[in-house]
Design an enzyme around this catalytic site. Structure first.
Site, PDB file in Angstrom:
ATOM      1  N   THR A  96       0.876  -1.183   0.000  1.00 53.96           N
ATOM      2  CA  THR A  96       0.000   0.000   0.000  1.00 53.96           C
ATOM      3  C   THR A  96       0.901   1.217   0.000  1.00 53.96           C
ATOM      4  OG1 THR A  96      -1.635  -1.180   1.327  1.00 53.96           O
ATOM      5  CG2 THR A  96      -1.838   1.222   1.229  1.00 53.96           C
ATOM      6  N   LYS A 171      -7.702   1.440  -3.220  1.00 53.38           N
ATOM      7  CA  LYS A 171      -7.352   1.007  -1.852  1.00 53.38           C
ATOM      8  C   LYS A 171      -7.486   2.172  -0.862  1.00 53.38           C
ATOM      9  CE  LYS A 171      -5.050  -1.072   1.536  1.00 53.38           C
ATOM     10  NZ  LYS A 171      -5.439  -2.256   2.246  1.00 53.38           N
ATOM     11  N   LYS A 246      -1.805   4.985   8.664  1.00 47.76           N
ATOM     12  CA  LYS A 246      -0.995   5.082   7.438  1.00 47.76           C
ATOM     13  C   LYS A 246      -1.908   5.308   6.225  1.00 47.76           C
ATOM     14  CE  LYS A 246       1.581   2.309   4.156  1.00 47.76           C
ATOM     15  NZ  LYS A 246       2.126   1.040   3.732  1.00 47.76           N
TER      16      LYS A 246
HETATM   17  P1  NAD Z   1       5.996  -5.902   7.408  1.00 50.23           P
HETATM   18  O1  NAD Z   1       6.717  -4.781   8.048  1.00 50.23           O
HETATM   19  O2  NAD Z   1       5.611  -7.095   8.205  1.00 50.23           O
HETATM   20  O3  NAD Z   1       6.823  -6.419   6.126  1.00 50.23           O
HETATM   21  C1  NAD Z   1       7.572  -5.586   5.277  1.00 50.23           C
HETATM   22  C2  NAD Z   1       8.842  -6.332   4.970  1.00 50.23           C
HETATM   23  O4  NAD Z   1       9.602  -5.595   4.018  1.00 50.23           O
HETATM   24  C3  NAD Z   1       9.760  -6.509   6.189  1.00 50.23           C
HETATM   25  O5  NAD Z   1      10.008  -7.888   6.381  1.00 50.23           O
HETATM   26  C4  NAD Z   1      11.013  -5.731   5.838  1.00 50.23           C
HETATM   27  O6  NAD Z   1      12.195  -6.314   6.350  1.00 50.23           O
HETATM   28  C5  NAD Z   1      10.968  -5.789   4.333  1.00 50.23           C
HETATM   29  N1  NAD Z   1      11.760  -4.757   3.660  1.00 50.23           N
HETATM   30  C6  NAD Z   1      11.780  -3.425   3.885  1.00 50.23           C
HETATM   31  N2  NAD Z   1      12.608  -2.821   3.024  1.00 50.23           N
HETATM   32  C7  NAD Z   1      13.128  -3.796   2.225  1.00 50.23           C
HETATM   33  C8  NAD Z   1      14.046  -3.796   1.142  1.00 50.23           C
HETATM   34  N3  NAD Z   1      14.611  -2.687   0.716  1.00 50.23           N
HETATM   35  N4  NAD Z   1      14.338  -4.986   0.579  1.00 50.23           N
HETATM   36  C9  NAD Z   1      13.780  -6.134   1.019  1.00 50.23           C
HETATM   37  N5  NAD Z   1      12.903  -6.191   2.041  1.00 50.23           N
HETATM   38  C10 NAD Z   1      12.585  -5.038   2.637  1.00 50.23           C
HETATM   39  O7  NAD Z   1       4.680  -5.239   6.725  1.00 50.23           O
HETATM   40  P2  NAD Z   1       3.375  -5.987   6.214  1.00 50.23           P
HETATM   41  O8  NAD Z   1       2.351  -5.992   7.290  1.00 50.23           O
HETATM   42  O9  NAD Z   1       3.779  -7.257   5.551  1.00 50.23           O
HETATM   43  O10 NAD Z   1       2.870  -4.940   5.118  1.00 50.23           O
HETATM   44  C11 NAD Z   1       3.457  -4.853   3.826  1.00 50.23           C
HETATM   45  C12 NAD Z   1       2.603  -3.929   2.984  1.00 50.23           C
HETATM   46  O11 NAD Z   1       1.265  -4.428   2.929  1.00 50.23           O
HETATM   47  C13 NAD Z   1       2.500  -2.506   3.544  1.00 50.23           C
HETATM   48  O12 NAD Z   1       2.537  -1.608   2.473  1.00 50.23           O
HETATM   49  C14 NAD Z   1       1.151  -2.494   4.234  1.00 50.23           C
HETATM   50  O13 NAD Z   1       0.562  -1.208   4.303  1.00 50.23           O
HETATM   51  C15 NAD Z   1       0.352  -3.417   3.332  1.00 50.23           C
HETATM   52  N6  NAD Z   1      -0.809  -4.062   3.971  1.00 50.23           N
HETATM   53  C16 NAD Z   1      -0.669  -4.629   5.207  1.00 50.23           C
HETATM   54  C17 NAD Z   1      -1.782  -5.236   5.789  1.00 50.23           C
HETATM   55  C18 NAD Z   1      -1.685  -5.873   7.142  1.00 50.23           C
HETATM   56  O14 NAD Z   1      -2.749  -6.188   7.733  1.00 50.23           O
HETATM   57  N7  NAD Z   1      -0.479  -6.116   7.681  1.00 50.23           N
HETATM   58  C19 NAD Z   1      -3.010  -5.270   5.110  1.00 50.23           C
HETATM   59  C20 NAD Z   1      -3.087  -4.718   3.830  1.00 50.23           C
HETATM   60  C21 NAD Z   1      -1.976  -4.110   3.273  1.00 50.23           C
END
Ligand code: NAD
Length: 294
Positions: A96, A171, A246
């Site tokens: 997102t 979204k 966010k």
């Molecule tokens: P998270 O923090 O658990 O995972 C993000 C991952 O990205 C981490 O493991 C981090 O180490 C990795 N990362 C960051 N920079 C990086 C890079 N340069 N190279 C490789 N890896 C890298 O977050 P999440 O909950 O998995 O969310 C991910 C996305 O999904 C976000 O944009 C969030 O807004 C969206 N989202 C999350 C949810 C939810 O319920 N968690 C729901 C819908 C959408």
């Protein structure tokens, strides 16, 4: 899309980890990378082949999927991998992110002769684990048709919303509605309490009349009427407050750059900011009822 195609999955966190695992379960070959060694190890245990960098994962892939925290991470990873990505590869960003970064990512791909799709999700970690996510997609018909079979391995509803950036726009608009509607439902219950009306009575009426909405019928912010809602487990997420904030902040950025009036979106953003400052970072967003009551 043939399952012999190779997929690079970059960002194996709470969402990306189970999504990549579902691609493996569906028979795709998946190479993954994450900056966090523990997330990479967890993905490896699910059958994802670990790579030493985003570039190393992407250079052998026909499709690259990113699932990262914010627009700056997506742009930086895409910039990193583009020079070594295979000609004709498809890039899908499921994070997102802000609409401007989504457009910038599409431009980067086009400049390198690659096909791109923005495909953010709703459904949370449960949806990622259960392969029941909704994908909101922005990009050409070609990009959408190439991506669809992969997305179907991770979700149950795949919607083509329009051209580049349309997935992120959908979204952000949806989640702005969600933030506003949750506050409306919380205020309804807080007022009902003062008026001596029981939670169940308000629920029975509003859930079958014009107050009906998802925040009420699926995520009811008081314990009792919907036994599966986070209110029944002391507001453990669910959808954590920082993620709601966010998405509201992204909606306000988008409203500002598009010149749209969103007064309730702006107020919901302020209220969630205040709620977070009360120490609610580990609470579901429906827990805002406790602040609204006081
Ligand atoms: P998270 O923090 O658990 O995972 C993000 C991952 O990205 C981490 O493991 C981090 O180490 C990795 N990362 C960051 N920079 C990086 C890079 N340069 N190279 C490789 N890896 C890298 O977050 P999440 O909950 O998995 O969310 C991910 C996305 O999904 C976000 O944009 C969030 O807004 C969206 N989202 C999350 C949810 C939810 O319920 N968690 C729901 C819908 C959408």
């Amino acid at each position: 899309m043939s399952k012999t195609l190779s997929i690079a999955f970059i960002g194996l966190g709470n969402m990306g980890g189970p999504m990549a695992a579902n691609l493996v379960k569906a028979g795709f070959q998946v190479t993954g990378f994450d900056l966090s060694a523990s997330h990479l190890d967890q993905a490896k245990a699910q059958g994802v082949a670990p790579a030493s960098s985003a570039q190393a994962a992407a250079k052998v892939a026909d499709v690259v999927i990113t699932m990262l925290p914010a627009g700056k991470h997506v742009l930086s990873v895409w910039q990193d991998i583009l020079s070594t990505t295979k000609p004709g590869a498809l890039l899908i960003d499921c994070s997102t992110i802000d609409v401007e970064s989504a457009h910038a990512a599409h431009r980067l791909a086009t400049e390198h002769g690659l096909t791109a799709l923005d495909a953010p999700v709703s459904g949370g970690v449960g949806g990622a684990q259960g392969a029941t996510l909704t994908f909101m997609c922005g990009g050409t018909e070609l990009a959408f048709s190439m991506a669809k079979p992969l997305l179907e391995a991770m979700g149950k509803k795949i919607v083509h919303c329009g051209e580049a950036g349309a997935g992120q726009a959908a979204k952000i608009c949806n989640n702005m509605i969600l933030g506003i509607s949750m506050i409306a439902v919380c205020e309804g219950f807080a007022l009902a309490e003062k008026l001596g009306l029981s939670h169940q009575a308000l629920f029975d009426v509003a859930s079958t009349s014009s107050g009906q909405c998802w925040s009420l019928t699926t995520y009811c912010p008081v314990p009792g009427p919907v036994p599966t809602s986070p209110a029944n487990r002391d507001y453990q997420p669910g959808f954590a407050t920082p993620l709601m904030l966010k998405d509201l902040l992204l909606s306000q950025d988008a409203a500002h750059s598009a010149g749209a009036q969103t007064p309730l979106g702006a107020r919901a953003t302020e209220l969630y900011q205040r709620y977070l400052e009360t120490g609610a970072s580990e609470k579901d967003f429906s827990g805002i009822i406790s602040m609204l009551r006081s």
